[in-house]
Design a protein around this motif. Structure first.
Motif, PDB file in Angstrom:
ATOM      1  N   MET A 294       0.831  -1.213   0.000  1.00 56.23           N
ATOM      2  CA  MET A 294       0.000   0.000   0.000  1.00 56.23           C
ATOM      3  C   MET A 294       0.863   1.260   0.000  1.00 56.23           C
ATOM      4  O   MET A 294       0.520   2.260  -0.596  1.00 56.23           O
ATOM      5  N   SER A 295       2.003   1.190   0.679  1.00 54.65           N
ATOM      6  CA  SER A 295       2.845   2.372   0.788  1.00 54.65           C
ATOM      7  C   SER A 295       3.340   2.826  -0.564  1.00 54.65           C
ATOM      8  O   SER A 295       3.488   4.005  -0.834  1.00 54.65           O
ATOM      9  N   ASP A 296       3.587   1.864  -1.492  1.00 52.92           N
ATOM     10  CA  ASP A 296       4.050   2.235  -2.815  1.00 52.92           C
ATOM     11  C   ASP A 296       2.973   2.981  -3.575  1.00 52.92           C
ATOM     12  O   ASP A 296       3.246   3.952  -4.265  1.00 52.92           O
ATOM     13  N   SER A 297       1.737   2.520  -3.466  1.00 53.10           N
ATOM     14  CA  SER A 297       0.652   3.153  -4.204  1.00 53.10           C
ATOM     15  C   SER A 297       0.344   4.541  -3.693  1.00 53.10           C
ATOM     16  O   SER A 297      -0.255   5.340  -4.392  1.00 53.10           O
ATOM     17  N   ASN A 298       0.801   4.838  -2.506  1.00 53.28           N
ATOM     18  CA  ASN A 298       0.519   6.145  -1.938  1.00 53.28           C
ATOM     19  C   ASN A 298       1.362   7.239  -2.596  1.00 53.28           C
ATOM     20  O   ASN A 298       1.000   8.406  -2.570  1.00 53.28           O
ATOM     21  N   THR A 299       2.458   6.901  -3.160  1.00 50.33           N
ATOM     22  CA  THR A 299       3.364   7.905  -3.687  1.00 50.33           C
ATOM     23  C   THR A 299       3.629   7.752  -5.178  1.00 50.33           C
ATOM     24  O   THR A 299       4.180   8.642  -5.803  1.00 50.33           O
ATOM     25  N   THR A 300       3.269   6.626  -5.782  1.00 49.73           N
ATOM     26  CA  THR A 300       3.522   6.392  -7.195  1.00 49.73           C
ATOM     27  C   THR A 300       2.608   7.261  -8.042  1.00 49.73           C
ATOM     28  O   THR A 300       1.445   7.423  -7.744  1.00 49.73           O
TER      29      THR A 300
ATOM     30  N   THR B  81      -8.279   4.064  -5.744  1.00 48.98           N
ATOM     31  CA  THR B  81      -8.659   4.393  -4.363  1.00 48.98           C
ATOM     32  C   THR B  81      -7.941   5.654  -3.902  1.00 48.98           C
ATOM     33  O   THR B  81      -6.891   6.028  -4.429  1.00 48.98           O
ATOM     34  N   PHE B  82      -8.530   6.289  -2.923  1.00 46.17           N
ATOM     35  CA  PHE B  82      -7.866   7.350  -2.180  1.00 46.17           C
ATOM     36  C   PHE B  82      -7.616   6.839  -0.765  1.00 46.17           C
ATOM     37  O   PHE B  82      -8.300   5.920  -0.286  1.00 46.17           O
TER      38      PHE B  82
ATOM     39  N   ASN C   1     -14.752   6.226  -7.033  1.00 49.90           N
ATOM     40  CA  ASN C   1     -16.157   6.588  -7.256  1.00 49.90           C
ATOM     41  C   ASN C   1     -16.896   6.800  -5.943  1.00 49.90           C
ATOM     42  O   ASN C   1     -17.764   7.679  -5.841  1.00 49.90           O
ATOM     43  N   ALA C   2     -16.559   6.005  -4.925  1.00 52.10           N
ATOM     44  CA  ALA C   2     -17.185   6.187  -3.617  1.00 52.10           C
ATOM     45  C   ALA C   2     -16.780   7.523  -3.016  1.00 52.10           C
ATOM     46  O   ALA C   2     -17.591   8.186  -2.349  1.00 52.10           O
ATOM     47  N   CYS C   3     -15.547   7.936  -3.264  1.00 50.26           N
ATOM     48  CA  CYS C   3     -15.064   9.227  -2.769  1.00 50.26           C
ATOM     49  C   CYS C   3     -15.860  10.367  -3.412  1.00 50.26           C
ATOM     50  O   CYS C   3     -16.305  11.295  -2.723  1.00 50.26           O
ATOM     51  N   LEU C   4     -16.059  10.293  -4.724  1.00 53.19           N
ATOM     52  CA  LEU C   4     -16.824  11.328  -5.413  1.00 53.19           C
ATOM     53  C   LEU C   4     -18.283  11.322  -4.967  1.00 53.19           C
ATOM     54  O   LEU C   4     -18.902  12.384  -4.838  1.00 53.19           O
ATOM     55  N   THR C   5     -18.824  10.127  -4.716  1.00 55.40           N
ATOM     56  CA  THR C   5     -20.206  10.033  -4.236  1.00 55.40           C
ATOM     57  C   THR C   5     -20.347  10.663  -2.863  1.00 55.40           C
ATOM     58  O   THR C   5     -21.293  11.413  -2.587  1.00 55.40           O
ATOM     59  N   GLN C   6     -19.399  10.357  -1.979  1.00 55.13           N
ATOM     60  CA  GLN C   6     -19.414  10.968  -0.648  1.00 55.13           C
ATOM     61  C   GLN C   6     -19.307  12.479  -0.752  1.00 55.13           C
ATOM     62  O   GLN C   6     -20.037  13.223  -0.074  1.00 55.13           O
ATOM     63  N   MET C   7     -18.408  12.965  -1.595  1.00 55.52           N
ATOM     64  CA  MET C   7     -18.235  14.393  -1.806  1.00 55.52           C
ATOM     65  C   MET C   7     -19.541  15.038  -2.271  1.00 55.52           C
ATOM     66  O   MET C   7     -19.923  16.113  -1.794  1.00 55.52           O
ATOM     67  N   TYR C   8     -20.239  14.361  -3.180  1.00 55.77           N
ATOM     68  CA  TYR C   8     -21.496  14.894  -3.720  1.00 55.77           C
ATOM     69  C   TYR C   8     -22.560  15.003  -2.635  1.00 55.77           C
ATOM     70  O   TYR C   8     -23.224  16.037  -2.504  1.00 55.77           O
ATOM     71  N   PHE C   9     -22.712  13.967  -1.847  1.00 53.71           N
ATOM     72  CA  PHE C   9     -23.744  13.977  -0.802  1.00 53.71           C
ATOM     73  C   PHE C   9     -23.416  14.992   0.285  1.00 53.71           C
ATOM     74  O   PHE C   9     -24.310  15.708   0.765  1.00 53.71           O
ATOM     75  N   ILE C  10     -22.154  15.094   0.677  1.00 50.96           N
ATOM     76  CA  ILE C  10     -21.777  16.020   1.743  1.00 50.96           C
ATOM     77  C   ILE C  10     -22.013  17.463   1.317  1.00 50.96           C
ATOM     78  O   ILE C  10     -22.720  18.229   1.982  1.00 50.96           O
ATOM     79  N   HIS C  11     -21.446  17.842   0.179  1.00 52.67           N
ATOM     80  CA  HIS C  11     -21.548  19.236  -0.242  1.00 52.67           C
ATOM     81  C   HIS C  11     -22.943  19.547  -0.784  1.00 52.67           C
ATOM     82  O   HIS C  11     -23.441  20.673  -0.604  1.00 52.67           O
TER      83      HIS C  11
ATOM     84  N   SER D 270      -9.427   1.920   8.776  1.00 51.49           N
ATOM     85  CA  SER D 270      -9.924   1.645   7.431  1.00 51.49           C
ATOM     86  C   SER D 270      -9.886   2.929   6.620  1.00 51.49           C
ATOM     87  O   SER D 270     -10.880   3.663   6.524  1.00 51.49           O
ATOM     88  N   ARG D 271      -8.750   3.190   6.013  1.00 53.56           N
ATOM     89  CA  ARG D 271      -8.519   4.487   5.374  1.00 53.56           C
ATOM     90  C   ARG D 271      -8.803   4.495   3.883  1.00 53.56           C
ATOM     91  O   ARG D 271      -8.927   5.583   3.295  1.00 53.56           O
ATOM     92  N   GLU D 272      -8.868   3.366   3.240  1.00 52.91           N
ATOM     93  CA  GLU D 272      -9.082   3.336   1.799  1.00 52.91           C
ATOM     94  C   GLU D 272     -10.538   3.648   1.450  1.00 52.91           C
ATOM     95  O   GLU D 272     -11.462   3.251   2.153  1.00 52.91           O
TER      96      GLU D 272
END
Length: 304
Positions: free
Chosen positions: A1-7, A14-15, A98-108, A92-94
């Motif tokens: 996971m650490s590699d994907s965080n900076t590559t 995922t975010f 698409n879930a991130c954008l969905t959350q962003m849409y509902f929150i804002h 559980s940070r991942e």
């Protein structure tokens, strides 16, 4: 996971939500007020919905708007708090892109809906105080339903361009979001392209749309105060103004934390990151918790 965080990457799958940067070791303790807040939000707003539904004397425009507010608070808090608690408790940070954008849409989106509901409630108070004999004919059930639908559509449509823009940007810097949720600016800052359109539109929504809401509420209360000052006795003036007390408290609880969060981010170079993240959480989770307390104490209890 650490590699994907900076590559470098173009379309992240995922975010990674960091939670509250700098306070990772305190996440378990921080989760306690978050958990208490979510419990109050769920119980308080569900109780309001139940009481209004079962008490015929509360079947009035003000309480219909209150129900809409309760539903909005439930959606808004559920969009952010469960994921935040999973970060605090289970690391559980991942979160999927698409879930991130969905959350962003509902929150804002539902934040804007809630702002619109306060405008509708201000209009209800204006009609009730300035035109009491016409209140039932102006704010019929059909009109109230149309206002609620308009507030919902307006909030959801206004935020949609921000999400569509965020979706099309190429992300090649990092997939680490320094927050407990997918906050719009924190996400688009990870894009490796010019995001001035996203920033400009975000500022437009904050200053123009929210500014219009605040202006309308202000104008409504200026007219309300003028009408109250024309009443014959001090006792009647205080009693009439008291009907606006819960609405005014809810407005302050909604807009002041948002303003504080905005100022904190504007002067971010002088403010620790963890404090910026905490304030960005507070303006979203405090109003849904405080609204049922305010209206339960000042409105529902005396009526029931």
């Amino acid at each position: 996971m650490s590699d994907s965080n900076t590559t470098n990457f173009i379309n992240p799958s995922t975010f990674i939500l960091l939670g509250i940067p700098g306070l990772e070791t305190e996440h378990v303790w921080i989760s306690i007020p978050f958990c208490i807040t979510y419990t109050i939000v769920l119980l308080g707003n569900i109780i309001i919905l139940y009481v209004v539904k079962t008490e015929p004397s509360l079947h009035e425009p003000m309480y219909y708007f209150l129900c809409m507010l309760a539903i909005t608070d439930l959606v808004l808090s559920t969009s952010i708090l469960p994921k935040s608690l999973s970060i605090f408790w289970f690391n559980s940070r991942e979160i999927k892109f698409n879930a991130c954008l969905t959350q962003m849409y509902f929150i804002h989106g539902f934040f804007m809906v809630e702002s619109g509901i306060f405008v509708a409630m201000a209009f209800d108070r204006y009609v009730a105080i300035c035109h009491p004999l016409r209140h039932s004919t102006i704010l019929t059930n059909t009109v109230v339903a149309k206002i609620c639908l308009a507030m919902l559509l307006c909030g959801c449509i206004i935020v949609l361009p921000s999400i569509l823009l965020a979706r099309q940007w190429p992300y090649c810097r990092s997939n680490i979001v320094p927050n407990t949720y997918c906050e719009h600016l924190a996400v688009v800052k990870l894009a490796c392209t010019d995001i001035s359109i996203s920033i400009s539109y975000g500022l437009f929504v904050v200053f123009f749309v929210t500014g219009l809401d605040v202006a309308f509420i202000t104008v409504s209360y200026i007219q309300i105060l003028r009408a109250i000052l024309n009443l014959p006795t001090k006792k009647i003036r205080l009693k009439t103004f008291g009907t606006c007390g819960s609405h005014l408290c809810a407005i302050l609880a909604f807009y002041i934390p948002r303003l504080f969060s905005f100022l904190t981010h504007q002067f971010g170079q002088y403010v620790p990151l963890y404090f910026q993240v905490l304030t960005s959480n507070m303006y979203l989770v405090l109003p849904p918790m405080l609204n049922p307390i305010i209206y339960g104490a000042l409105v529902l209890r005396p009526s029931s």
